[in-house]
Design an enzyme around this catalytic site. Structure first.
Site, PDB file in Angstrom:
ATOM      1  N   HIS A   1      -1.819   5.831   8.704  1.00 22.05           N
ATOM      2  CA  HIS A   1      -0.336   6.298   8.915  1.00 22.05           C
ATOM      3  C   HIS A   1      -0.444   7.727   9.548  1.00 22.05           C
ATOM      4  O   HIS A   1       0.082   8.663   9.262  1.00 22.05           O
ATOM      5  CB  HIS A   1       0.424   6.421   7.528  1.00 22.05           C
ATOM      6  CG  HIS A   1       0.437   5.170   6.900  1.00 22.05           C
ATOM      7  ND1 HIS A   1      -0.505   4.732   6.066  1.00 22.05           N
ATOM      8  CD2 HIS A   1       1.399   4.188   6.743  1.00 22.05           C
ATOM      9  CE1 HIS A   1      -0.217   3.326   5.588  1.00 22.05           C
ATOM     10  NE2 HIS A   1       1.116   3.308   6.095  1.00 22.05           N
TER      11      HIS A   1
ATOM     12  N   HIS B   1       0.887  -1.233  -0.009  1.00 20.46           N
ATOM     13  CA  HIS B   1       0.001   0.070  -0.173  1.00 20.46           C
ATOM     14  C   HIS B   1       0.833   1.054  -0.071  1.00 20.46           C
ATOM     15  O   HIS B   1       0.284   2.353   0.400  1.00 20.46           O
ATOM     16  CB  HIS B   1      -1.009   0.181   1.222  1.00 20.46           C
ATOM     17  CG  HIS B   1      -0.523  -0.192   2.512  1.00 20.46           C
ATOM     18  ND1 HIS B   1      -0.983  -0.479   3.718  1.00 20.46           N
ATOM     19  CD2 HIS B   1       0.725   0.747   3.103  1.00 20.46           C
ATOM     20  CE1 HIS B   1      -0.343  -0.358   4.668  1.00 20.46           C
ATOM     21  NE2 HIS B   1       0.643   0.463   4.411  1.00 20.46           N
TER      22      HIS B   1
ATOM     23  N   GLU C   1       4.373  -4.678   9.296  1.00 15.52           N
ATOM     24  CA  GLU C   1       2.711  -4.756   8.941  1.00 15.52           C
ATOM     25  C   GLU C   1       2.370  -5.703   8.264  1.00 15.52           C
ATOM     26  O   GLU C   1       1.205  -6.014   8.193  1.00 15.52           O
ATOM     27  CB  GLU C   1       2.552  -3.232   8.470  1.00 15.52           C
ATOM     28  CG  GLU C   1       2.994  -2.984   6.928  1.00 15.52           C
ATOM     29  CD  GLU C   1       3.012  -1.922   6.386  1.00 15.52           C
ATOM     30  OE1 GLU C   1       2.745  -1.070   7.357  1.00 15.52           O
ATOM     31  OE2 GLU C   1       3.311  -1.761   5.283  1.00 15.52           O
TER      32      GLU C   1
ATOM     33  N   HIS D   1      10.292  -3.376   4.311  1.00 19.21           N
ATOM     34  CA  HIS D   1      10.851  -1.936   4.256  1.00 19.21           C
ATOM     35  C   HIS D   1      11.268  -1.319   5.515  1.00 19.21           C
ATOM     36  O   HIS D   1      10.533  -1.717   6.673  1.00 19.21           O
ATOM     37  CB  HIS D   1       9.906  -1.359   3.467  1.00 19.21           C
ATOM     38  CG  HIS D   1       8.511  -1.009   3.770  1.00 19.21           C
ATOM     39  ND1 HIS D   1       7.593  -1.816   4.198  1.00 19.21           N
ATOM     40  CD2 HIS D   1       8.011   0.348   4.515  1.00 19.21           C
ATOM     41  CE1 HIS D   1       6.441  -1.377   4.788  1.00 19.21           C
ATOM     42  NE2 HIS D   1       6.876  -0.111   4.926  1.00 19.21           N
TER      43      HIS D   1
END
Length: 423
Positions: free
Chosen positions: A59, A12, A240, A193
């Site tokens: 976020h 995403h 995540e 990441h």
């Protein structure tokens, strides 16, 4: 009954939305993003799902750390695009499916998952970045979503096992929904990441390939990995990917992988995968037994005389009105209300019926409509009306007659600074 058509996993990263908005489909650097999504677009067009159950994390856009939950289920009617600092993307709002969301909430709560609920919140790139490449949206989206915001930013966060178990519970809930809906489970995030600190820019493609292989063939092995190990192998923000285990848990034990893509242009791998069920899962209870079980705690409440449980359907129905009254805790807002409420009614989008109930101070009608009592007492505090006046009105009695039913005849309200109460 509802059917789970399959599951989708998708990164995403905002890179996806940027590439689309900038029209980079033919740019050799960005083209692989679009190539990876095309099979998913075709599959969705063929399957024509009515609803996407959309698992994502915000976020720090619409969810801040004044109240941060592990699992926040969207139960509202519509979700706009969030402004993340430079204005919202030019995408239409996406419809929710409140009825399916309510049913899922009942099922997850019965299985002892502690949820919070949200509506009318804007969704950020965690949802709309992949969604904008999954579904066409020139004027409107072809279906609805039920979003699940997973709190993966503030530790401690849910474990991988907890996410997988939630997926198992989700499967039961969706398959027991009485309406004939076609539902796709979409999980977003990852893959490996890290975007903060001296380790920013960390990637680990071999781990990504191992994760995708295990996700397909042995997801339960992934449930035994600690969050610290996910962060070590996949980058801190890459942990995540536990959200993908919710999607995998909602599918059969064996799945058929129809598609997988992977591209690492910069900071975050952009991956997509499609799974369909490939094994029969024997049910441990019938649909009727399941529905009875998830309703057991609440059965009979609706028959209590003069009682109006504040259920999710009432919350959605009366959201604008409850929101209007809630804002009376703001000093400037209530000063405007006392001076002239009429322009505020229009700004809040209240219906004529809703406005009329406030004008008439019809406390019984407001509670029957779906306003929660604790906002009525705030309205009363603003107007100088005691809680006792409100109680009496809801019972259809004068204050004098109501007070005769009390052990002591007193007046009080929640006004905190000595507001005068009307006698």
């Amino acid at each position: 009954m509802a059917t789970i058509v399959g599951g989708i996993g998708s990164s995403h990263t905002p890179t996806i939305g940027f590439a689309l908005d900038a029209g980079r489909q033919s740019d050799p650097v960005w083209a692989p993003i679009f190539e990876g999504f095309r099979p998913v677009q075709r599959w969705l067009a063929e399957q024509r799902p009515d609803v996407l159950f959309f698992i994502y994390n915000d976020h720090v856009t619409s969810f801040f750390f004044d109240h941060y939950s592990h699992f926040a289920l969207g139960v509202g009617e519509e979700y706009p695009v969030a402004d993340e600092g430079g204005g919202p993307r030019k995408l239409p709002a996406v419809k929710g499916h409140p009825a399916l969301a309510r049913h899922i909430a009942m099922g997850l709560a019965a299985d002892e998952f502690d949820l919070s609920y949200f509506q009318s919140k804007a969704l950020d790139h965690g949802c709309f970045s992949p969604l904008s490449l999954l579904w066409p949206h020139e004027t409107q989206w072809p279906g609805a979503i039920v979003p699940l915001q997973v709190g993966v930013l503030e530790f401690p966060i849910p474990t991988a096992l907890r996410c997988f178990k939630l997926g198992r519970s989700l499967r039961k809930a969706i398959q027991a929904y009485p309406e004939d809906l076609r539902v796709v489970i979409v999980a977003t995030g990852g893959l490996a990441h890290q975007v903060h600190g001296e380790r920013a820019g960390f990637n680990n493609t071999p781990w990504d390939m191992e994760f995708l292989e295990l996700l397909e063939k042995d997801p339960e092995r992934l449930t035994g990995i600690t969050i610290a190990e996910y962060a070590s192998r996949g980058g801190f923000e890459g942990s995540e990917v536990i959200m993908w285990l919710i999607m995998r848990g909602a599918l059969s034990s064996k799945v058929r992988k129809l598609h997988q893509s992977y591209y690492l242009p910069s900071m975050t791998p952009i991956a997509t995968v499609i799974f369909e069920d490939a094994s029969h899962e024997p049910a441990d209870e019938s649909t009727a037994q399941y529905r009875d079980r998830i309703a057991r705690e609440w059965s009979g409440m609706e028959s209590l005389p003069g009682t109006y449980p504040f259920t999710l359907d009432r919350s959605v129905k009366a959201y604008r009105l409850n929101d209007f009254l809630h804002r009376l805790i703001e000093p400037g807002y209530r000063a405007r209300f006392l001076a002239d409420p009429e322009p505020m009614f229009a700004q809040a989008g209240l219906t004529e019926a809703e406005r009329d109930m406030i004008r008439r101070r019809d406390w019984r009608a407001l509670i029957q409509y779906g306003v929660i009592f604790f906002l009525l007492e705030k309205l009363g505090a603003v107007l100088g009306t005691s809680n006792l006046h409100i109680y009496a009105a809801m019972r259809g009695q004068s204050l004098e007659d109501f007070q005769k039913t009390r052990n002591a005849q007193v007046l009080y309200s929640v006004a905190g600074q000595g507001a005068l109460l009307k006698s």
